[in-house]
Scaffold this motif. Structure first.
Motif, mmCIF file in Angstrom:
data_model
loop_
_atom_site.group_PDB
_atom_site.id
_atom_site.type_symbol
_atom_site.label_atom_id
_atom_site.label_comp_id
_atom_site.label_asym_id
_atom_site.label_seq_id
_atom_site.Cartn_x
_atom_site.Cartn_y
_atom_site.Cartn_z
ATOM 1 N N MET A 65 34.231 31.400 43.903
ATOM 2 C CA MET A 65 33.737 32.273 42.838
ATOM 3 C C MET A 65 34.857 32.674 41.903
ATOM 4 O O MET A 65 34.630 33.094 40.765
ATOM 5 C CB MET A 65 33.159 33.573 43.414
ATOM 6 C CG MET A 65 31.735 33.426 43.893
ATOM 7 S SD MET A 65 31.129 34.878 44.767
ATOM 8 C CE MET A 65 32.045 36.213 44.064
ATOM 9 N N GLY A 66 36.076 32.551 42.356
ATOM 10 C CA GLY A 66 37.220 33.018 41.580
ATOM 11 C C GLY A 66 38.024 33.932 42.476
ATOM 12 O O GLY A 66 37.492 34.486 43.435
ATOM 13 N N THR A 67 39.306 34.079 42.150
ATOM 14 C CA THR A 67 40.129 34.917 43.008
ATOM 15 C C THR A 67 40.422 36.245 42.329
ATOM 16 O O THR A 67 40.350 36.357 41.104
ATOM 17 C CB THR A 67 41.451 34.202 43.344
ATOM 18 O OG1 THR A 67 41.985 33.692 42.130
ATOM 19 C CG2 THR A 67 41.224 33.074 44.317
ATOM 20 N N ASN A 68 40.750 37.238 43.139
ATOM 21 C CA ASN A 68 41.071 38.582 42.645
ATOM 22 C C ASN A 68 39.970 39.165 41.766
ATOM 23 O O ASN A 68 40.231 39.816 40.771
ATOM 24 C CB ASN A 68 42.376 38.579 41.846
ATOM 25 C CG ASN A 68 43.554 38.343 42.760
ATOM 26 O OD1 ASN A 68 43.416 38.494 43.985
ATOM 27 N ND2 ASN A 68 44.681 37.983 42.197
ATOM 28 N N LEU A 69 38.755 38.874 42.161
ATOM 29 C CA LEU A 69 37.617 39.235 41.329
ATOM 30 C C LEU A 69 37.066 40.609 41.681
ATOM 31 O O LEU A 69 36.949 40.964 42.854
ATOM 32 C CB LEU A 69 36.535 38.171 41.543
ATOM 33 C CG LEU A 69 35.293 38.271 40.689
ATOM 34 C CD1 LEU A 69 35.626 37.996 39.233
ATOM 35 C CD2 LEU A 69 34.259 37.257 41.188
ATOM 36 N N GLU A 95 47.606 38.694 39.645
ATOM 37 C CA GLU A 95 48.065 38.149 40.923
ATOM 38 C C GLU A 95 48.867 39.220 41.671
ATOM 39 O O GLU A 95 49.758 39.834 41.099
ATOM 40 C CB GLU A 95 48.964 36.925 40.630
ATOM 41 C CG GLU A 95 49.241 36.033 41.815
ATOM 42 C CD GLU A 95 47.956 35.431 42.381
ATOM 43 O OE1 GLU A 95 47.144 34.905 41.610
ATOM 44 O OE2 GLU A 95 47.771 35.529 43.621
ATOM 45 N N GLY A 96 48.526 39.490 42.914
ATOM 46 C CA GLY A 96 49.298 40.446 43.716
ATOM 47 C C GLY A 96 48.899 41.894 43.517
ATOM 48 O O GLY A 96 49.428 42.770 44.190
ATOM 49 N N ALA A 97 47.952 42.167 42.609
ATOM 50 C CA ALA A 97 47.530 43.553 42.405
ATOM 51 C C ALA A 97 46.682 44.021 43.581
ATOM 52 O O ALA A 97 46.040 43.209 44.252
ATOM 53 C CB ALA A 97 46.725 43.657 41.118
ATOM 54 N N ASP A 98 46.712 45.318 43.843
ATOM 55 C CA ASP A 98 45.909 45.878 44.921
ATOM 56 C C ASP A 98 44.479 46.089 44.402
ATOM 57 O O ASP A 98 44.240 46.925 43.534
ATOM 58 C CB ASP A 98 46.532 47.208 45.376
ATOM 59 C CG ASP A 98 45.758 47.805 46.544
ATOM 60 O OD1 ASP A 98 44.604 47.394 46.775
ATOM 61 O OD2 ASP A 98 46.324 48.691 47.206
ATOM 62 N N LEU A 99 43.547 45.291 44.936
ATOM 63 C CA LEU A 99 42.176 45.337 44.427
ATOM 64 C C LEU A 99 41.572 46.725 44.546
ATOM 65 O O LEU A 99 40.797 47.162 43.704
ATOM 66 C CB LEU A 99 41.300 44.327 45.176
ATOM 67 C CG LEU A 99 41.553 42.845 44.882
ATOM 68 C CD1 LEU A 99 40.541 41.973 45.590
ATOM 69 C CD2 LEU A 99 41.527 42.572 43.383
ATOM 70 N N LYS A 100 41.971 47.423 45.612
ATOM 71 C CA LYS A 100 41.428 48.760 45.836
ATOM 72 C C LYS A 100 41.877 49.723 44.725
ATOM 73 O O LYS A 100 41.109 50.540 44.233
ATOM 74 C CB LYS A 100 41.900 49.251 47.217
ATOM 75 C CG LYS A 100 40.983 50.253 47.874
ATOM 76 C CD LYS A 100 39.659 49.614 48.330
ATOM 77 C CE LYS A 100 38.565 50.663 48.222
ATOM 78 N NZ LYS A 100 37.209 50.093 48.325
ATOM 79 N N VAL A 122 31.400 49.253 41.671
ATOM 80 C CA VAL A 122 32.385 48.174 41.631
ATOM 81 C C VAL A 122 32.414 47.546 43.009
ATOM 82 O O VAL A 122 32.436 48.243 44.022
ATOM 83 C CB VAL A 122 33.793 48.723 41.296
ATOM 84 C CG1 VAL A 122 34.785 47.580 41.143
ATOM 85 C CG2 VAL A 122 33.739 49.588 40.047
ATOM 86 N N ARG A 123 32.366 46.247 43.026
ATOM 87 C CA ARG A 123 32.492 45.579 44.327
ATOM 88 C C ARG A 123 33.626 44.585 44.190
ATOM 89 O O ARG A 123 33.670 43.852 43.204
ATOM 90 C CB ARG A 123 31.178 44.869 44.656
ATOM 91 C CG ARG A 123 31.220 44.148 45.966
ATOM 92 C CD ARG A 123 29.844 43.715 46.387
ATOM 93 N NE ARG A 123 29.078 44.827 46.905
ATOM 94 C CZ ARG A 123 27.753 44.872 46.869
ATOM 95 N NH1 ARG A 123 27.080 43.916 46.300
ATOM 96 N NH2 ARG A 123 27.120 45.888 47.410
ATOM 97 N N ASN A 124 34.554 44.588 45.149
ATOM 98 C CA ASN A 124 35.598 43.574 45.030
ATOM 99 C C ASN A 124 35.332 42.419 45.969
ATOM 100 O O ASN A 124 34.496 42.476 46.854
ATOM 101 C CB ASN A 124 36.999 44.180 45.194
ATOM 102 C CG ASN A 124 37.259 44.644 46.609
ATOM 103 O OD1 ASN A 124 37.000 43.918 47.545
ATOM 104 N ND2 ASN A 124 37.762 45.866 46.751
#
Ligand SMILES: Nc1ncnc2c1ncn2[C@@H]1O[C@H](COP(=O)(O)OP(=O)(O)O)[C@@H](O)[C@H]1O
Ligand SMILES: [Mg+2]
Lengths: 221, 402
Positions: B56-60, B228-233, B259-261
């Motif tokens: 689906m894609g990364t870091n989404l 890249e590398g960001a904290d999704l939360k 929001v859903r990660n």
């Protein structure tokens, strides 16, 4: 005494009827005796043999075997006594059909946890004159040979007592006499032999006869 | 008595009755085969689902209007998200790399006399890279087309196939509802993802879709890709803060968006596939139970048939536990051998399913070990009753048995 019984009673209840298979049996048999138990059919001979052979326990009375009271022991204790002290020979041989002669004879040693089973079994088969038939299955042997295998199995643990319930009943008279001679030879080597028989000539060849009638001893010696 | 001697004897009695032993094993063979192949199917589905979620894609992060539907995938139909919300997120939230506002819905799409009802996805040009779409031929939209509500469309592969067949769609005019669009590209196929088929859609600039197709000013979704590398939360919290401020929500008031990660989506998908695996495995274990009953049945017959043998063994000194052990070893052998054949069958079935169907299968060492353990336990459990019956026989009655 090798074995002595006092007031043995065994009763079977079949529906309405009560059968007193044993109705107060007292017998003493000394070490080294060769005793024949005789009597009409249904008189209680097999029932007595089963108790003497520790396959069964009496409802009443006591049975002292080689100084030990065995009349109230548990199933596994009796199994151990049968294994060490008693050898059985049946009318219908009762060999296990899928095991060779040698394996049949080994079996009591395996249950007794003995290590040298193979060698002892070979010796026992040689003693009964079947040293050359060890690998045969029971079905490949004649009736007389099967009974010899059964006798080898009975003596392989070197028991003091040999019990035979009509050992010649399924054999022709010539073979029967050979088996009887073999039992006589084992007796002369010091074993106590007790056999049940219908045949007066077989009984006559024994040193002692015990007559049973209606569950009681009608001794005639 | 030596265990090995007993095992040999048990083998011999199994081989003496080959057909019957095989029939006794059959239930276990089928049961273990079913368990192995079903677990393989479950594990395969899990692998497939996780693969798709990753594709689906990364870091989404996905922002949708309405309140968080517990466990569900689709949102409510509230109209709280605006284009300005998306712009504010991009400007203000730390860790956001790019995003795409989305306005979507079903619509009739026509080319000459061909037509289909499909998903029309109004998106930004960034959508292609956020969701890892690749262009099969043609090009994505430009920012000029995005700003000027250009009437251009990129087709999903199955829509292109349906409308154009073998013909080249590039440059052709299609009609979405009543509006004409020029086809400028076709997407590479991603394959059906279960709840959504990305090949079955038409992409247009979001401005065009909102103004001309759906006539709406709200967004249905904002897809945010974190750096890249960001904290999704943390990014999620940032988005929440920005949107709450923009929507003037008072402290304590519920979000009118959620929001859903991707990590959560992954978790949901994997918990779904876990349930799926347990369900399949559970159904298959019922056949193991049936196999166990089959063993019990055969062992009861065997014990009855060999009553005389049991009497003889007892007469020459076998204790109850010797007899018990003999028959237990026999039933254990049946179930153990059944288990081994069943594992073979299960692996073969799993390979066949993997080769000849669209499902993936993964046979794990753990499932093989589990199958062996379970079949051995089935042998012991269902063999125990017949073996005890044998062990407790009265020697005289057993000897008298004809
Ligand atoms: N298990 C049993 N159940 C019922 N009756 C029995 C059983 N065993 C023996 N009997 C009865 O006890 C009596 C003595 O039997 P048995 O000892 O076998 O006689 P014999 O061996 O002298 O022919 C017979 O009437 C027989 O029917
Ligand atoms: Mg009798």
């Amino acid at each position: 005494m090798m074995l002595e019984t006092r007031g043995l009673k065994k009763t079977y209840i079949l529906g309405e009827t009560t059968v007193h298979a044993l109705d107060g049996v007292d017998v003493d048999i000394a070490e080294g005796e060769m005793a024949a138990i005789t009597g009409p059919s249904g008189s209680g001979k097999s029932t007595l043999m089963h108790i003497l052979g520790c396959l069964d326990t009496p409802d009443e009375g006591t049975y002292i075997l080689a100084g030990e009271d065995v009349s109230r022991l548990s199933g596994d204790q009796l199994a151990s006594i049968r294994n060490r002290r008693i050898g059985f020979v049946f009318q219908s041989f009762n060999l296990l059909p899928r095991l060779s002669a040698l394996e049949n004879v080994e079996l009591p040693l395996l249950y007794g946890g003995r290590k040298d089973a193979r060698g002892a079994a070979e010796n026992a088969l040689a003693t009964v004159g079947l040293g050359d038939r060890m690998g045969h299955l029971p079905a490949q042997l004649s009736g007389g040979q099967r009974q010899r295998v059964a006798i080898a199995r009975a003596i392989v643990t070197d028991p003091a007592i040999l019990l035979a319930d009509e050992p010649t009943g399924n054999l022709d008279s010539v073979t029967g006499r050979e088996i009887l001679a073999l039992l006589g030879r084992l007796n002369s080597q010091g074993r106590t032999v007790i056999l049940v028989t219908h045949d007066p000539s077989v009984a006559a060849s024994c040193s002692r006869q015990i007559r049973i009638r209606d569950g009681r001893v009608a001794e005639g010696d | 008595m030596l265990v090995w001697t007993t095992v040999k004897a048990a083998m011999r009695s199994l081989f003496a009755n080959k057909l019957r032993s095989f029939l006794a094993m059959l239930g276990i063979i089928i049961g273990v085969g079913a368990v192995i192949s079903m677990l393989a199917l479950g594990a395969g589905a899990r692998k497939q689902i996780l693969g798709r979620v990753t594709s689906m894609g990364t870091n989404l992060l996905i922002v949708r209007p309405g309140s968080n539907p517990m466990g569900g995938v689709r949102s409510g139909s509230m109209e709280t998200l605006r284009l300005e919300d998306a712009q504010a997120i991009l400007r203000k939230v730390e860790g956001v790399w790019q995003l795409s506002p989305l306005a979507m819905g079903r619509a009739q799409v026509t080319y000459t006399n061909q037509n289909t009802n499909t998903t029309v996805m109004g998106a930004a040009g960034t959508y292609f890279s956020i969701r890892s779409f690749e262009i099969e031929k043609g090009r994505p939209f430009t920012s000029v087309e995005e700003e000027r509500s250009g009437r251009v469309a990129v087709l999903g592969s199955s829509v292109a196939e349906l409308l154009f067949g073998k013909q080249d769609p590039l440059g052709e005019k299609i009609r979405v509802k009543t509006v004409n669009f020029k086809v400028i590209g076709v997407l590479k196929s991603k394959g059906d993802q279960g709840w959504f088929n990305p090949d079955d859609m038409v992409l247009t600039p979001h401005s065009t879709a909102m103004a001309l197709v759906f006539g709406q000013i709200h967004l249905n979704e904002i897809d945010v890709q974190a750096r890249e590398g960001a904290d999704l939360k943390e990014v999620e919290t940032g988005i929440e803060e920005v949107l709450r401020a923009r929507h003037r929500l008072r402290p304590g008031e519920e979000n009118d968006f959620f929001v859903r990660n991707q990590a959560e989506i992954l978790e949901m998908a994997s918990s779904f596939s876990r349930t799926f695996t347990i369900l399949l495995g559970g159904i298959a274990s019922i056949s193991l139970l049936v196999g166990g009953i089959g063993i019990m049945n055969i062992m009861l017959v065997t014990v009855t048939e060999r009553t005389r043998e049991i009497g003889v063994r007892k007469a020459i000194g076998a204790r109850n536990k010797d007899i018990l052990r003999q028959f237990l070893i026999e039933s254990l052998l049946i179930s153990g051998m059944g288990g081994i054949f069943g594992i073979g069958l299960g692996i073969a079935a799993a390979l066949a399913i993997g080769a000849f169907s669209e499902f993936q299968t993964v046979v794990s060492l753990g499932s093989v070990a589990l199958a062996l353990l379970v079949s051995a336990s089935v042998g012991v459990f269902f063999g125990l009753y017949p073996a005890r019956r044998a062990a407790r026989m009265n020697p005289i009655e057993a000897l008298r048995y004809e």
